[in-house]
Design an enzyme around this catalytic site. Structure first.
Site, mmCIF file in Angstrom:
data_model
loop_
_atom_site.group_PDB
_atom_site.id
_atom_site.type_symbol
_atom_site.label_atom_id
_atom_site.label_comp_id
_atom_site.label_asym_id
_atom_site.label_seq_id
_atom_site.Cartn_x
_atom_site.Cartn_y
_atom_site.Cartn_z
ATOM 1 N N ILE A 1 47.040 38.802 37.513
ATOM 2 C CA ILE A 1 46.468 37.909 36.505
ATOM 3 C C ILE A 1 45.204 37.279 37.074
ATOM 4 C CG2 ILE A 1 46.843 35.825 35.118
ATOM 5 C CD1 ILE A 1 49.872 36.453 35.271
ATOM 6 N N LEU B 1 42.430 34.274 36.226
ATOM 7 C CA LEU B 1 42.213 33.065 35.435
ATOM 8 C C LEU B 1 40.845 32.474 35.766
ATOM 9 C CD1 LEU B 1 45.642 31.262 36.022
ATOM 10 C CD2 LEU B 1 44.947 32.552 33.993
ATOM 11 N N SER C 1 50.368 38.843 41.463
ATOM 12 C CA SER C 1 49.280 38.108 42.100
ATOM 13 C C SER C 1 48.519 37.400 41.001
ATOM 14 C CB SER C 1 48.324 39.058 42.832
ATOM 15 O OG SER C 1 48.991 39.779 43.827
ATOM 16 N N CYS C 2 47.980 36.231 41.308
ATOM 17 C CA CYS C 2 47.181 35.487 40.336
ATOM 18 C C CYS C 2 45.962 34.944 41.063
ATOM 19 C CB CYS C 2 48.013 34.353 39.736
ATOM 20 S SG CYS C 2 47.182 33.477 38.398
ATOM 21 N N PHE C 3 44.791 35.228 40.521
ATOM 22 C CA PHE C 3 43.540 34.849 41.164
ATOM 23 C C PHE C 3 42.683 33.997 40.238
ATOM 24 C CE2 PHE C 3 44.722 38.983 42.849
ATOM 25 C CZ PHE C 3 44.595 38.791 44.219
#
Length: 125
Positions: free
Chosen positions: A77, A79, A104-106
């Site tokens: 994801i 953002l 994973s979220c970046f």
């Protein structure tokens, strides 16, 4: 190794030189999906609506390849504002169930079309 190109009209068409997804050796790799409504081509202003539509677009691509969201092994994801992290978690729980896929979220500076969220997935189909 050969791979199959996956395309569905239930997700927005690519807006650059890429495919919605590729499939090879039972693995499906989706391209990042913005929250663009494929029927209207519009990007909602509301973050939660963008996130919901981005997951809908990923879901449509996974289904076009013969899978379901239960086949998703990894989600990434992106953002533009990490203040939206709790909201995207809530939306993700509407599309993925426990045991949840790896994720994973970046935070990113910007996304195409002025999007606030982009979602990509790897699935085993």
């Amino acid at each position: 190794m050969t791979h199959e190109i996956i395309h569905t009209d239930k997700a927005p068409a690519a807006i650059g030189p890429y495919s919605q997804a590729t499939k090879g050796c039972a693995n499906l790799f989706t391209s990042g999906q913005l929250g663009i409504n494929p029927a209207t081509g519009e990007l909602p202003e509301d973050f939660t609506e963008q996130a919901r539509q981005a997951f809908e677009n990923v879901k449509a691509i996974v289904e076009a390849a013969g899978g379901t969201m239960d086949n998703v092994m990894k989600i990434t994801i992106f953002l533009t504002d990490m203040a939206n992290f709790p909201a995207v978690n809530t939306v993700m729980q509407q599309y993925c169930r426990a045991p949840y896929p790896a994720r994973s979220c970046f935070a990113v500076a910007a996304l195409p079309k002025g999007g606030a969220v982009e979602v990509e997935a790897i699935a085993s189909v």
